[in-house]
Design a protein around this motif. Structure first.
Motif, PDB file in Angstrom:
ATOM      1  N   VAL A  73       0.822  -1.209   0.000  1.00  0.00           N
ATOM      2  CA  VAL A  73       0.000   0.000   0.000  1.00  0.00           C
ATOM      3  C   VAL A  73       0.858   1.262   0.000  1.00  0.00           C
ATOM      4  O   VAL A  73       0.537   2.229  -0.692  1.00  0.00           O
ATOM      5  CB  VAL A  73      -0.991  -0.015   1.186  1.00  0.00           C
ATOM      6  CG1 VAL A  73      -1.806   1.265   1.230  1.00  0.00           C
ATOM      7  CG2 VAL A  73      -1.905  -1.220   1.074  1.00  0.00           C
ATOM      8  N   SER A  74       1.981   1.254   0.726  1.00  0.00           N
ATOM      9  CA  SER A  74       2.787   2.482   0.728  1.00  0.00           C
ATOM     10  C   SER A  74       3.481   2.689  -0.623  1.00  0.00           C
ATOM     11  O   SER A  74       3.677   3.817  -1.053  1.00  0.00           O
ATOM     12  CB  SER A  74       3.802   2.475   1.875  1.00  0.00           C
ATOM     13  OG  SER A  74       4.828   1.556   1.627  1.00  0.00           O
ATOM     14  N   LEU A  75       3.813   1.597  -1.306  1.00  0.00           N
ATOM     15  CA  LEU A  75       4.380   1.721  -2.657  1.00  0.00           C
ATOM     16  C   LEU A  75       3.368   2.315  -3.626  1.00  0.00           C
ATOM     17  O   LEU A  75       3.698   3.165  -4.450  1.00  0.00           O
ATOM     18  CB  LEU A  75       4.815   0.346  -3.184  1.00  0.00           C
ATOM     19  CG  LEU A  75       6.250  -0.096  -2.911  1.00  0.00           C
ATOM     20  CD1 LEU A  75       6.472  -1.505  -3.434  1.00  0.00           C
ATOM     21  CD2 LEU A  75       7.231   0.879  -3.576  1.00  0.00           C
ATOM     22  N   ALA A  76       2.123   1.858  -3.509  1.00  0.00           N
ATOM     23  CA  ALA A  76       1.086   2.315  -4.442  1.00  0.00           C
ATOM     24  C   ALA A  76       0.661   3.749  -4.158  1.00  0.00           C
ATOM     25  O   ALA A  76       0.320   4.495  -5.074  1.00  0.00           O
ATOM     26  CB  ALA A  76      -0.113   1.375  -4.382  1.00  0.00           C
ATOM     27  N   SER A  77       0.680   4.154  -2.853  1.00  0.00           N
ATOM     28  CA  SER A  77       0.136   5.466  -2.518  1.00  0.00           C
ATOM     29  C   SER A  77       1.233   6.476  -2.210  1.00  0.00           C
ATOM     30  O   SER A  77       0.989   7.675  -2.231  1.00  0.00           O
ATOM     31  CB  SER A  77      -0.778   5.337  -1.289  1.00  0.00           C
ATOM     32  OG  SER A  77       0.000   4.937  -0.167  1.00  0.00           O
ATOM     33  N   GLY A  78       2.441   5.989  -1.880  1.00  0.00           N
ATOM     34  CA  GLY A  78       3.521   6.893  -1.529  1.00  0.00           C
ATOM     35  C   GLY A  78       3.360   7.509  -0.152  1.00  0.00           C
ATOM     36  O   GLY A  78       4.030   8.480   0.173  1.00  0.00           O
ATOM     37  N   SER A  79       2.480   6.936   0.696  1.00  0.00           N
ATOM     38  CA  SER A  79       2.284   7.543   2.005  1.00  0.00           C
ATOM     39  C   SER A  79       2.462   6.510   3.117  1.00  0.00           C
ATOM     40  O   SER A  79       1.988   5.374   3.018  1.00  0.00           O
ATOM     41  CB  SER A  79       0.900   8.198   2.081  1.00  0.00           C
ATOM     42  OG  SER A  79       0.147   7.680   3.132  1.00  0.00           O
ATOM     43  N   HIS A  80       3.193   6.900   4.181  1.00  0.00           N
ATOM     44  CA  HIS A  80       3.396   6.024   5.328  1.00  0.00           C
ATOM     45  C   HIS A  80       2.073   5.659   5.993  1.00  0.00           C
ATOM     46  O   HIS A  80       1.854   4.524   6.394  1.00  0.00           O
ATOM     47  CB  HIS A  80       4.273   6.721   6.380  1.00  0.00           C
ATOM     48  CG  HIS A  80       5.732   6.696   6.052  1.00  0.00           C
ATOM     49  ND1 HIS A  80       6.380   5.562   5.640  1.00  0.00           N
ATOM     50  CD2 HIS A  80       6.671   7.679   6.074  1.00  0.00           C
ATOM     51  CE1 HIS A  80       7.654   5.837   5.432  1.00  0.00           C
ATOM     52  NE2 HIS A  80       7.856   7.123   5.668  1.00  0.00           N
ATOM     53  N   LEU A  81       1.199   6.670   6.089  1.00  0.00           N
ATOM     54  CA  LEU A  81      -0.063   6.480   6.797  1.00  0.00           C
ATOM     55  C   LEU A  81      -0.920   5.416   6.116  1.00  0.00           C
ATOM     56  O   LEU A  81      -1.473   4.529   6.757  1.00  0.00           O
ATOM     57  CB  LEU A  81      -0.805   7.826   6.852  1.00  0.00           C
ATOM     58  CG  LEU A  81      -1.706   7.997   8.070  1.00  0.00           C
ATOM     59  CD1 LEU A  81      -0.875   8.066   9.336  1.00  0.00           C
ATOM     60  CD2 LEU A  81      -2.574   9.228   7.902  1.00  0.00           C
ATOM     61  N   MET A  82      -0.995   5.503   4.788  1.00  0.00           N
ATOM     62  CA  MET A  82      -1.742   4.491   4.042  1.00  0.00           C
ATOM     63  C   MET A  82      -1.077   3.127   4.204  1.00  0.00           C
ATOM     64  O   MET A  82      -1.745   2.100   4.248  1.00  0.00           O
ATOM     65  CB  MET A  82      -1.821   4.863   2.557  1.00  0.00           C
ATOM     66  CG  MET A  82      -2.712   6.038   2.239  1.00  0.00           C
ATOM     67  SD  MET A  82      -4.396   5.815   2.837  1.00  0.00           S
ATOM     68  CE  MET A  82      -4.991   4.655   1.606  1.00  0.00           C
ATOM     69  N   GLY A  83       0.244   3.124   4.296  1.00  0.00           N
ATOM     70  CA  GLY A  83       0.967   1.871   4.498  1.00  0.00           C
ATOM     71  C   GLY A  83       0.581   1.196   5.809  1.00  0.00           C
ATOM     72  O   GLY A  83       0.373  -0.017   5.861  1.00  0.00           O
ATOM     73  N   ILE A  84       0.466   2.022   6.861  1.00  0.00           N
ATOM     74  CA  ILE A  84       0.065   1.484   8.165  1.00  0.00           C
ATOM     75  C   ILE A  84      -1.339   0.882   8.076  1.00  0.00           C
ATOM     76  O   ILE A  84      -1.603  -0.213   8.566  1.00  0.00           O
ATOM     77  CB  ILE A  84       0.111   2.589   9.246  1.00  0.00           C
ATOM     78  CG1 ILE A  84       1.567   3.046   9.443  1.00  0.00           C
ATOM     79  CG2 ILE A  84      -0.472   2.097  10.563  1.00  0.00           C
ATOM     80  CD1 ILE A  84       1.731   4.259  10.323  1.00  0.00           C
ATOM     81  N   LEU A  85      -2.218   1.613   7.367  1.00  0.00           N
ATOM     82  CA  LEU A  85      -3.575   1.107   7.154  1.00  0.00           C
ATOM     83  C   LEU A  85      -3.527  -0.228   6.405  1.00  0.00           C
ATOM     84  O   LEU A  85      -4.235  -1.181   6.740  1.00  0.00           O
ATOM     85  CB  LEU A  85      -4.364   2.139   6.337  1.00  0.00           C
ATOM     86  CG  LEU A  85      -5.878   2.002   6.332  1.00  0.00           C
ATOM     87  CD1 LEU A  85      -6.418   2.177   7.736  1.00  0.00           C
ATOM     88  CD2 LEU A  85      -6.498   3.008   5.373  1.00  0.00           C
ATOM     89  N   GLY A  86      -2.650  -0.304   5.408  1.00  0.00           N
ATOM     90  CA  GLY A  86      -2.504  -1.531   4.625  1.00  0.00           C
ATOM     91  C   GLY A  86      -2.040  -2.687   5.488  1.00  0.00           C
ATOM     92  O   GLY A  86      -2.557  -3.806   5.364  1.00  0.00           O
ATOM     93  N   SER A  87      -1.083  -2.422   6.400  1.00  0.00           N
ATOM     94  CA  SER A  87      -0.589  -3.531   7.209  1.00  0.00           C
ATOM     95  C   SER A  87      -1.636  -3.969   8.222  1.00  0.00           C
ATOM     96  O   SER A  87      -1.764  -5.163   8.498  1.00  0.00           O
ATOM     97  CB  SER A  87       0.735  -3.169   7.875  1.00  0.00           C
ATOM     98  OG  SER A  87       0.538  -2.168   8.814  1.00  0.00           O
TER      99      SER A  87
END
Lengths: 202, 189
Positions: A73-87
């Motif tokens: 998710v962070s690769l696709a969105s470029g955002s740490h916050l979205m990455g946390i949501l993804g994990s």
């Protein structure tokens, strides 16, 4: 982005549902879904995640899902916050089938555990899982692609160059195998030694 | 299983104890069994006789063994809420540690030192996947037929490119039908 999150959750729900035989069996499923089917991560990125999941505390399966969820998710969105949501989404989806199935098992515990039918199915599943884990290791070493219909046309076999860089990679692999299988060394120590040798050799 | 033997615990206590177990499990689920035994039976939450059953069931159920044990033990101690607290506890250390590493590592991925470290680590990781596979094979492949099944599933996934999920589904359906028919035949005799 919501589509990606939903896809990720569905994928990890399936992975949780079909993981039989522990964390290493789960790796083959995660690899197949995340690297092969969806192409969310490369083989080498996945191998790094496996290494970190083995070295850090916690069950490998949970570590790997958390990491993959973040990276995808962070690769696709470029955002740490979205990455946390993804994990969070990937880990929750991974646990959901376990929760549902374990509740059923707790309810029907005594009838379930010694049934002939259950033992019969497990007798077939265990060797299958052994093969699946083997496949995970093979896929990290070589890529097989079929020009046309699988088994009817000739396959194209190539090494995964990011993981097998040169002859030194084969030596490291053999040494790690010997150290862990015959030498019974702790995997964390073996990975650590691999990192030190990598630093010296490359 | 008799419920009255089990001492009660608060949900926070459950969360805390399983967080501790999760934090100290490195590698696979088997590493956590002695820890679980120490933590749970010393508190009188689970008896030593119950533990093998809990482990066996958690192994054969789908999902991560460590998580399954948490769900099962948490349920025995405090019911539905207990199993959620225990599971959340077992997963929390992983989640926090991995997130921290993932966020930091993404910034270091192209650092030449990190690149050469991982060049050494990757072949090692592949070897380390093969070791538990062989250990499992020694335990669960006792007949030529079991070895053939293992080899077939390896070839189907690694060379033909079939998803492991389909392989598992097919094996479950075939083995279920086979065992069921065999049971019916034996009962009919």
């Amino acid at each position: 982005m919501i589509t990606l999150l939903l896809q990720l959750m569905w994928t990890f729900f399936l992975i949780g549902l079909f993981t039989i035989g522990g964390g290493y069996a789960m790796l083959s499923l995660i690899q197949n879904e995340v690297v092969v089917s969806h192409g969310w991560l490369t083989e080498s990125a996945f191998t790094d995640i496996v290494a970190i999941s083995q070295m850090t505390p916690g069950p490998i399966g949970v570590n790997c899902a958390t990491y993959v969820g973040y990276d995808v998710v962070s690769l696709a969105s470029g955002s740490h916050l979205m990455g946390i949501l993804g994990s969070a989404a990937a880990t929750f989806a991974l646990l959901l089938p376990s929760l549902l199935i374990m509740f059923l098992i707790v309810k029907f515990y005594s009838r379930f555990s010694h049934s002939t039918l259950f033992e019969g199915v497990m007798g077939w599943l265990r060797p299958t899982v052994v093969g699946l884990i083997g496949a995970a290791a093979v896929i990290l070493v070589m890529k097989v692609s079929w020009g046309g219909t699988p088994l009817l046309t000739a396959p194209e076999v190539s090494l995964v160059e990011e993981n097998i860089i040169d002859w030194k990679s084969w030596v490291l692999m053999a040494a790690a195998f010997a150290a862990s299988y015959w030498g019974k060394l702790n995997p964390i120590f073996v990975i650590f030694a691999g990192g030190v040798l990598g630093l010296l050799l490359y | 299983m008799n419920q009255d033997k089990v001492k009660t615990a608060s949900l926070w206590q459950l969360f805390g104890v399983f967080a501790k177990i999760g934090a100290f499990t490195i590698g696979g689920g088997y590493a956590m069994i002695p820890l679980i035994q120490r933590e749970l039976s010393s508190r009188g939450w689970i008896s030593d006789e119950e533990l093998p059953d809990i482990v066996a069931l958690s192994q054969s159920a789908p999902g991560i063994m460590a998580v399954n044990i948490s769900i099962f033990a948490g349920y025995r101690i405090r019911g539905l809420k207990g199993s959620l607290a225990a599971t959340l506890g077992a997963v929390m250390p992983s989640f926090i540690i991995i997130l921290a590493i993932a966020m930091v590592f993404s910034g270091f991925k192209d650092n030449p030192v990190v690149v050469s470290i991982f060049k050494g680590i990757r072949p090692v990781v592949i070897a380390l996947i093969a070791v538990p596979m062989l250990n499992m094979a020694k335990k669960s492949c006792r007949t030529w037929w079991a070895w053939a099944l293992a080899a077939l599933s390896l070839l189907m996934v690694a060379f033909v490119g079939i998803s492991p999920i389909y392989i598992l589904l097919a094996v479950i359906i075939v083995s279920f039908s086979y065992t069921y028919i065999k049971m019916k035949k034996e009962a009919g005799r």
